[in-house]
Design a protein around this motif. Structure first.
Motif, mmCIF file in Angstrom:
data_model
loop_
_atom_site.group_PDB
_atom_site.id
_atom_site.type_symbol
_atom_site.label_atom_id
_atom_site.label_comp_id
_atom_site.label_asym_id
_atom_site.label_seq_id
_atom_site.Cartn_x
_atom_site.Cartn_y
_atom_site.Cartn_z
ATOM 1 N N TRP A 1 31.109 34.958 45.696
ATOM 2 C CA TRP A 1 30.872 35.314 44.541
ATOM 3 C C TRP A 1 31.846 36.690 43.824
ATOM 4 C CZ3 TRP A 1 26.233 33.448 42.252
ATOM 5 C CH2 TRP A 1 25.796 32.859 42.826
ATOM 6 N N LEU A 2 31.940 37.843 44.585
ATOM 7 C CA LEU A 2 33.016 38.368 43.895
ATOM 8 C C LEU A 2 34.220 37.515 43.662
ATOM 9 C CD1 LEU A 2 33.238 41.512 42.741
ATOM 10 C CD2 LEU A 2 34.856 41.580 44.975
ATOM 11 N N GLU A 3 34.807 36.523 44.607
ATOM 12 C CA GLU A 3 36.047 36.418 44.189
ATOM 13 C C GLU A 3 35.663 34.973 43.086
ATOM 14 O OE1 GLU A 3 39.868 35.240 43.936
ATOM 15 O OE2 GLU A 3 38.463 37.032 45.451
ATOM 16 N N LYS A 4 34.432 34.181 42.463
ATOM 17 C CA LYS A 4 34.931 33.281 42.090
ATOM 18 C C LYS A 4 34.009 33.598 40.705
ATOM 19 C CE LYS A 4 36.193 30.721 44.356
ATOM 20 N NZ LYS A 4 38.393 30.017 44.464
ATOM 21 N N PHE A 5 33.200 34.424 40.751
ATOM 22 C CA PHE A 5 32.660 34.793 40.273
ATOM 23 C C PHE A 5 32.410 36.581 39.059
ATOM 24 C CE2 PHE A 5 29.499 32.031 41.646
ATOM 25 C CZ PHE A 5 29.950 30.759 40.719
ATOM 26 N N ARG A 6 33.302 37.075 40.104
ATOM 27 C CA ARG A 6 34.011 38.624 39.337
ATOM 28 C C ARG A 6 32.695 39.224 39.959
ATOM 29 N NH1 ARG A 6 38.271 36.162 40.244
ATOM 30 N NH2 ARG A 6 39.888 36.008 38.972
ATOM 31 N N MET A 7 31.352 39.318 39.901
ATOM 32 C CA MET A 7 30.038 39.907 40.139
ATOM 33 C C MET A 7 30.255 39.501 41.405
ATOM 34 S SD MET A 7 27.993 38.855 37.384
ATOM 35 C CE MET A 7 29.137 38.488 36.117
ATOM 36 N N SER A 8 28.766 40.408 41.653
ATOM 37 C CA SER A 8 28.242 40.271 43.336
ATOM 38 C C SER A 8 26.495 39.147 42.900
ATOM 39 C CB SER A 8 27.680 41.196 43.200
ATOM 40 O OG SER A 8 26.191 42.409 42.658
ATOM 41 N N LYS A 9 26.252 38.883 43.768
ATOM 42 C CA LYS A 9 25.206 37.826 43.607
ATOM 43 C C LYS A 9 24.096 38.228 43.171
ATOM 44 C CE LYS A 9 22.564 35.294 45.762
ATOM 45 N NZ LYS A 9 21.631 34.042 47.704
ATOM 46 N N GLU A 10 23.637 39.782 43.135
ATOM 47 C CA GLU A 10 22.587 40.394 41.811
ATOM 48 C C GLU A 10 23.369 40.843 41.410
ATOM 49 O OE1 GLU A 10 22.623 40.801 46.672
ATOM 50 O OE2 GLU A 10 23.829 41.767 44.843
ATOM 51 N N THR A 11 24.439 41.001 40.883
ATOM 52 C CA THR A 11 24.286 41.345 39.210
ATOM 53 C C THR A 11 24.897 39.954 38.476
ATOM 54 O OG1 THR A 11 25.732 43.020 39.763
ATOM 55 C CG2 THR A 11 26.199 41.632 37.704
ATOM 56 N N CYS B 1 30.735 46.611 40.245
ATOM 57 C CA CYS B 1 30.894 45.477 41.351
ATOM 58 C C CYS B 1 32.494 45.807 41.563
ATOM 59 C CB CYS B 1 30.614 44.488 40.364
ATOM 60 S SG CYS B 1 29.823 44.001 39.767
ATOM 61 N N PRO B 2 32.266 45.246 43.119
ATOM 62 C CA PRO B 2 33.914 45.652 43.666
ATOM 63 C C PRO B 2 34.998 44.762 42.576
ATOM 64 C CG PRO B 2 32.292 45.031 44.817
ATOM 65 C CD PRO B 2 32.424 44.980 43.768
ATOM 66 N N PHE B 3 36.369 46.190 42.088
ATOM 67 C CA PHE B 3 37.412 45.325 41.918
ATOM 68 C C PHE B 3 38.636 45.063 42.842
ATOM 69 C CE2 PHE B 3 41.504 45.030 39.230
ATOM 70 C CZ PHE B 3 41.860 44.411 38.414
ATOM 71 N N ASN B 4 39.505 44.199 43.258
ATOM 72 C CA ASN B 4 39.572 43.197 43.867
ATOM 73 C C ASN B 4 41.671 43.431 43.100
ATOM 74 O OD1 ASN B 4 41.818 42.056 46.004
ATOM 75 N ND2 ASN B 4 40.846 40.341 46.314
ATOM 76 N N ASP B 5 42.235 44.687 43.488
ATOM 77 C CA ASP B 5 43.642 45.027 43.578
ATOM 78 C C ASP B 5 44.384 43.426 43.178
ATOM 79 O OD1 ASP B 5 43.052 47.319 42.189
ATOM 80 O OD2 ASP B 5 43.663 48.513 44.206
ATOM 81 N N GLU B 6 44.071 42.581 43.711
ATOM 82 C CA GLU B 6 45.163 40.821 44.636
ATOM 83 C C GLU B 6 44.887 40.341 42.828
ATOM 84 O OE1 GLU B 6 43.415 39.299 47.564
ATOM 85 O OE2 GLU B 6 44.996 41.207 48.941
ATOM 86 N N TRP B 7 44.227 41.033 42.410
ATOM 87 C CA TRP B 7 43.724 39.682 40.764
ATOM 88 C C TRP B 7 44.544 40.602 39.610
ATOM 89 C CZ3 TRP B 7 37.768 41.465 40.242
ATOM 90 C CH2 TRP B 7 37.061 41.001 41.135
ATOM 91 N N LEU B 8 45.158 41.156 39.613
ATOM 92 C CA LEU B 8 46.531 41.928 39.254
ATOM 93 C C LEU B 8 47.882 40.968 39.083
ATOM 94 C CD1 LEU B 8 45.654 45.865 39.663
ATOM 95 C CD2 LEU B 8 45.203 44.503 37.228
ATOM 96 N N GLU B 9 47.987 40.396 40.040
ATOM 97 C CA GLU B 9 49.553 40.032 40.209
ATOM 98 C C GLU B 9 49.540 38.894 39.613
ATOM 99 O OE1 GLU B 9 49.180 38.284 44.500
ATOM 100 O OE2 GLU B 9 48.924 40.845 45.636
ATOM 101 N N VAL B 10 48.128 38.359 38.801
ATOM 102 C CA VAL B 10 48.436 37.152 37.788
ATOM 103 C C VAL B 10 49.121 37.345 36.643
ATOM 104 C CG1 VAL B 10 46.826 35.585 39.152
ATOM 105 C CG2 VAL B 10 46.718 37.078 37.326
#
Length: 421
Positions: free
Chosen positions: A89-99, A373-382
């Motif tokens: 959910w976080l990877e594809k929608f950038r937020m938790s399922k609850e959010t 919602c957690p932020f994945n630092d790997e997203w910054l690589e793009v």
């Protein structure tokens, strides 16, 4: 000559009649037949895909029997809703399922409309999922289309519909002018986290890359030579946006955009700050915003001193403290673009819709930040800063408010008196 030709033909016929030639010929025929079969099979699949794509409607309606055989229309229900893990959910929608479902419920008054169309409507949650998937990944409509079992135009319509709904229904909750009490809280946060007093926000601009618009290329070409749409934004000490002004041509200077914005009008009318102003260092002083060299110095906008080698230690200290505090909006822009990669290059959006999408992304950024919602630092690589260097042209000193110099001097005295905070 004729006898030689006849002899050659005779020998050729004899060779073809031999068992070795016959076996080789059969091998070539089998290979050719297999190649042709593969070619026509692939061609038939492509034609069927095009035929199905043409039959799909260009709206949020769908034909349950019109899906390709290799896709399932219940992928959303069967896989995403049942099998997706929190990381998915976080990877594809950038937020938790609850959010995600919180956002869907907030958008329900706008997106739950019923239609008299004979075909069923895509579920609200599925429309939101299609839009967020595109905003998060920036993949083409044609790529998302078979994944959700909808047409490419439906993906486009979902992005448009959801973006308008986010701005209409979530902006009053997550992107609005702070109240007087909220401004006081923002001052405390800026002082505690960034060591800069009497400050309610950092101000900066964001250039969103676009293709050169037809007949308007010169207007949207910025000072770095690439085409963009310009957005002005203000964030608080936590990095959440509280004012966004989007959709201006990339050739416009930050100072000109500022003077065209609601923020400027509110400040000029005295509606941006408490009345009367709060006390600071023994005098009444408006709250301040922090900008960079591309903004004019005002009694409510501070920018660094020009570092020409003649600055005093107090002025250098002021520059350091301001730049450190101003980095909060630079980080916010990085997180915004990394989370919603649609903003890295807007190739599939019209100039009319793009401002709404930009504001919607800023609102969704605030939703994610507010809901932890957690932020994945790997997203910054793009993000490749060298690909689109930021335009930043300093404004001439003639645009500065001479009386505002007293405010900078007041801040210099504060830092000198209280040291590193």
């Amino acid at each position: 000559m004729q006898e030689s030709l006849l002899l050659f033909l005779y020998l050729l016929m004899q060779r073809r009649a031999s068992p070795q030639w016959e076996m080789a010929g059969r091998g070539d025929d089998l290979q050719r037949t297999a190649w042709l079969r593969q070619y026509y099979t692939q061609r038939q699949k492509r034609l069927m895909t095009l035929l199905i794509a043409r039959r799909r409607r260009s709206s949020c309606y769908f034909h349950p029997r019109a899906w390709p055989s290799f896709r399932h229309p219940d992928w959303w229900e069967r896989v995403v809703l049942k099998d997706f893990q929190p990381r998915d959910w976080l990877e594809k929608f950038r937020m938790s399922k609850e959010t995600f479902f919180y956002v869907c419920n907030q958008l329900r008054p706008k997106l739950s409309h019923q239609s008299a169309h004979p075909h069923p409507v895509l579920p609200l949650e599925k429309r939101v999922a299609v839009a967020l998937w595109h905003l998060a990944t920036n993949v083409e409509y044609q790529t998302i289309s078979p994944l959700f079992g909808v047409g490419p135009t439906t993906v486009q319509n979902c992005v448009k519909e959801v973006s308008y709904a986010v701005v209409l229904l979530l902006k009053p909750l997550y992107l609005r002018l702070p109240s007087e009490q909220e401004l006081e809280n923002m001052v405390r946060i800026f002082s505690a986290r960034w060591g800069f007093p009497h400050c309610i926000g950092a101000l900066d601009s964001l250039h969103v890359p676009i293709h050169a618009p037809m007949h308007l290329g010169a207007d949207y070409c910025n000072s770095q030579g690439w085409h963009s749409v310009l957005t002005q934004a203000t964030v608080d000490g936590l990095g959440q946006f509280w004012d966004v002004c989007a959709g201006f041509p990339g050739s416009m200077e930050n100072s000109a955009l500022l003077e065209s914005s609601r923020l400027w009008a509110l400040a000029r009318e005295g509606r941006l700050f408490p009345t009367p102003p709060k006390h600071f260092m023994g005098r009444t002083q408006k709250y301040v915003l922090l900008g960079d060299a591309s903004y004019p110095l005002q009694d409510w906008i501070l920018k660094p001193y020009s570092e020409d080698g003649t600055l005093t230690p107090q002025q250098l200290q002021f520059n350091y403290r301001l730049k450190r505090a101003h980095s909060v909006i630079e980080n916010s822009f990085l997180r915004l673009k990394a989370r919603w990669q649609y903003l890295l290059k807007c190739d599939s959006c019209s100039l009319d819709l793009l401002p709404t999408v930009i504001v919607a992304c800023c609102i969704l950024h605030n939703v994610c930040e507010a809901h932890d919602c957690p932020f994945n630092d790997e997203w910054l690589e793009v993000i490749e800063p060298a690909e689109f260097p930021k335009p930043c042209r300093p404004v001439p000193m003639s645009m500065d408010d001479s009386s505002a110099e007293e405010v900078r001097e007041l801040m210099c005295k504060y830092f000198e008196s209280y040291g590193e905070g």
